[in-house]
Design a protein around this motif. Structure first.
Motif, PDB file in Angstrom:
ATOM      1  N   GLU A  76     -16.795  60.848  -8.579  1.00  0.00           N
ATOM      2  CA  GLU A  76     -16.248  59.517  -8.859  1.00  0.00           C
ATOM      3  C   GLU A  76     -15.388  59.019  -7.702  1.00  0.00           C
ATOM      4  N   LEU A  77     -14.604  59.908  -7.139  1.00  0.00           N
ATOM      5  CA  LEU A  77     -13.770  59.544  -5.989  1.00  0.00           C
ATOM      6  C   LEU A  77     -14.646  59.131  -4.802  1.00  0.00           C
ATOM      7  N   GLU A  78     -15.758  59.821  -4.633  1.00  0.00           N
ATOM      8  CA  GLU A  78     -16.686  59.464  -3.560  1.00  0.00           C
ATOM      9  C   GLU A  78     -17.257  58.058  -3.772  1.00  0.00           C
ATOM     10  N   GLN A  79     -17.538  57.694  -5.026  1.00  0.00           N
ATOM     11  CA  GLN A  79     -18.010  56.332  -5.320  1.00  0.00           C
ATOM     12  C   GLN A  79     -16.969  55.302  -4.883  1.00  0.00           C
ATOM     13  N   ILE A  80     -15.714  55.565  -5.233  1.00  0.00           N
ATOM     14  CA  ILE A  80     -14.628  54.646  -4.868  1.00  0.00           C
ATOM     15  C   ILE A  80     -14.513  54.554  -3.350  1.00  0.00           C
ATOM     16  N   ARG A  81     -14.584  55.681  -2.682  1.00  0.00           N
ATOM     17  CA  ARG A  81     -14.395  55.706  -1.226  1.00  0.00           C
ATOM     18  C   ARG A  81     -15.553  55.080  -0.462  1.00  0.00           C
ATOM     19  N   ARG A  82     -16.683  54.863  -1.126  1.00  0.00           N
ATOM     20  CA  ARG A  82     -17.816  54.192  -0.479  1.00  0.00           C
ATOM     21  C   ARG A  82     -17.679  52.670  -0.510  1.00  0.00           C
ATOM     22  N   HIS A  83     -16.759  52.130  -1.332  1.00  0.00           N
ATOM     23  CA  HIS A  83     -16.754  50.672  -1.502  1.00  0.00           C
ATOM     24  C   HIS A  83     -16.477  49.891  -0.215  1.00  0.00           C
ATOM     25  N   PRO A  84     -15.678  50.368   0.733  1.00  0.00           N
ATOM     26  CA  PRO A  84     -15.523  49.582   1.965  1.00  0.00           C
ATOM     27  C   PRO A  84     -16.822  49.463   2.773  1.00  0.00           C
ATOM     28  N   VAL A  85     -17.586  50.536   2.859  1.00  0.00           N
ATOM     29  CA  VAL A  85     -18.840  50.500   3.606  1.00  0.00           C
ATOM     30  C   VAL A  85     -19.857  49.618   2.885  1.00  0.00           C
ATOM     31  N   THR A  86     -19.939  49.766   1.570  1.00  0.00           N
ATOM     32  CA  THR A  86     -20.851  48.922   0.787  1.00  0.00           C
ATOM     33  C   THR A  86     -20.463  47.457   0.936  1.00  0.00           C
ATOM     34  N   GLY A  87     -19.169  47.184   0.852  1.00  0.00           N
ATOM     35  CA  GLY A  87     -18.693  45.808   1.021  1.00  0.00           C
ATOM     36  C   GLY A  87     -19.011  45.263   2.398  1.00  0.00           C
ATOM     37  N   ALA A  88     -18.841  46.094   3.424  1.00  0.00           N
ATOM     38  CA  ALA A  88     -19.143  45.656   4.797  1.00  0.00           C
ATOM     39  C   ALA A  88     -20.620  45.309   4.940  1.00  0.00           C
ATOM     40  N   ARG A  89     -21.477  46.092   4.318  1.00  0.00           N
ATOM     41  CA  ARG A  89     -22.917  45.788   4.379  1.00  0.00           C
ATOM     42  C   ARG A  89     -23.219  44.451   3.717  1.00  0.00           C
ATOM     43  N   LEU A  90     -22.563  44.182   2.594  1.00  0.00           N
ATOM     44  CA  LEU A  90     -22.753  42.885   1.928  1.00  0.00           C
ATOM     45  C   LEU A  90     -22.260  41.747   2.816  1.00  0.00           C
ATOM     46  N   ALA A 100     -14.594  38.373   7.959  1.00  0.00           N
ATOM     47  CA  ALA A 100     -14.003  39.231   6.924  1.00  0.00           C
ATOM     48  C   ALA A 100     -14.254  40.713   7.172  1.00  0.00           C
ATOM     49  N   LEU A 101     -15.165  41.031   8.061  1.00  0.00           N
ATOM     50  CA  LEU A 101     -15.604  42.416   8.244  1.00  0.00           C
ATOM     51  C   LEU A 101     -14.473  43.426   8.476  1.00  0.00           C
ATOM     52  N   PRO A 102     -13.531  43.210   9.404  1.00  0.00           N
ATOM     53  CA  PRO A 102     -12.495  44.240   9.597  1.00  0.00           C
ATOM     54  C   PRO A 102     -11.626  44.456   8.356  1.00  0.00           C
ATOM     55  N   TYR A 103     -11.423  43.413   7.586  1.00  0.00           N
ATOM     56  CA  TYR A 103     -10.628  43.533   6.357  1.00  0.00           C
ATOM     57  C   TYR A 103     -11.365  44.375   5.322  1.00  0.00           C
ATOM     58  N   VAL A 104     -12.619  44.068   5.132  1.00  0.00           N
ATOM     59  CA  VAL A 104     -13.431  44.728   4.112  1.00  0.00           C
ATOM     60  C   VAL A 104     -13.659  46.199   4.462  1.00  0.00           C
ATOM     61  N   ARG A 124      -5.881  52.212  16.308  1.00  0.00           N
ATOM     62  CA  ARG A 124      -7.351  52.167  16.269  1.00  0.00           C
ATOM     63  C   ARG A 124      -7.837  51.426  15.022  1.00  0.00           C
ATOM     64  N   ILE A 125      -6.971  51.328  14.024  1.00  0.00           N
ATOM     65  CA  ILE A 125      -7.285  50.529  12.837  1.00  0.00           C
ATOM     66  C   ILE A 125      -7.044  49.069  13.213  1.00  0.00           C
ATOM     67  N   PRO A 126      -8.005  48.187  12.971  1.00  0.00           N
ATOM     68  CA  PRO A 126      -7.769  46.783  13.299  1.00  0.00           C
ATOM     69  C   PRO A 126      -6.494  46.256  12.648  1.00  0.00           C
ATOM     70  N   LEU A 127      -5.745  45.471  13.394  1.00  0.00           N
ATOM     71  CA  LEU A 127      -4.493  44.901  12.890  1.00  0.00           C
ATOM     72  C   LEU A 127      -4.712  44.180  11.568  1.00  0.00           C
ATOM     73  N   GLU A 128      -5.828  43.459  11.466  1.00  0.00           N
ATOM     74  CA  GLU A 128      -6.125  42.716  10.239  1.00  0.00           C
ATOM     75  C   GLU A 128      -6.155  43.646   9.027  1.00  0.00           C
ATOM     76  N   ALA A 129      -6.781  44.789   9.175  1.00  0.00           N
ATOM     77  CA  ALA A 129      -6.892  45.743   8.078  1.00  0.00           C
ATOM     78  C   ALA A 129      -5.553  46.412   7.779  1.00  0.00           C
TER      79      ALA A 129
END
Length: 196
Positions: A76-90, A100-104, A124-129
């Motif tokens: 379940e934790l892995e599902q939650i941790r995938r949401h940024p990558v899934t969101g970026a693909r969308l 919106a990409l760096p935020y997502v 290394r993390i974008p300032l926006e994020a």
């Protein structure tokens, strides 16, 4: 574009009632902090878009996981941790959402490198994020969730200070805390717990 954002938001809120208004509040907090830092124009427009879409990847997380009252399993934790990558693909599939990409993608990275999805650290993390991550965490802490009650504003501010330099960019976390205490960070549209 506005109707598509509203559709995404409604779909997420239908799957997890605890997310109702979350993106709106996160965006308001982040925008107030960004204005304190001198952000203007297209930079603020990108923030507004990124804040609105930051959790769009949760559309792929099983609703029972989003609403679970107890601890999450490793799966379940892995599902939650995938949401940024899934969101970026969308987000990547819509040219108008490119800003919106760096935020997502990076809003769950941590200053110390122990975040996800890529384990980026420091600058290394974008300032926006990094900025959105502070606002997102503050709203999460001051909102009731299925697994815990809301913290008071003061408890959340103390937590931001405690985690500055580990979870959060220390300068942004302090700027948020100072901005809130000086009344320069916008209050959310829903009441927050002000005292224990």
């Amino acid at each position: 574009m506005g109707s598509l954002l509203a559709t995404f938001s409604a779909a997420l809120e239908a799957r997890d009632p605890y997310l109702k208004g979350h993106s709106t509040r996160v965006t308001a907090f982040a925008e107030s902090l960004a204005r304190l830092l001198g952000w203007r124009g297209s930079r603020l427009e990108a923030l507004q878009l990124g804040g609105s879409l930051h959790d769009v990847g949760k559309i792929s997380v099983d609703a029972s996981v989003l609403r679970k009252c107890g601890p999450l399993t490793a799966h379940e934790l892995e599902q939650i941790r995938r949401h940024p990558v899934t969101g970026a693909r969308l987000v990547e599939s819509f040219e108008d959402f490119e800003a919106a990409l760096p935020y997502v993608l990076h809003h769950h990275e941590r200053w110390d490198g122990f975040g996800y999805p890529h384990g980026l650290s420091g600058e290394r993390i974008p300032l926006e994020a990094r900025l959105l991550g502070v606002a997102d965490a503050f709203d999460a802490m001051t909102s009731a969730r299925a697994y815990r009650p809301a913290l008071t504003v003061e408890q959340a501010l103390v937590e931001l200070e405690r985690c500055a330099g580990s979870q959060f960019d220390p300068e942004l976390a302090q700027a948020f805390v100072d901005g809130w205490r000086q009344g320069e960070i916008a209050a959310p549209s829903r009441p927050v717990r002000l005292a224990i």
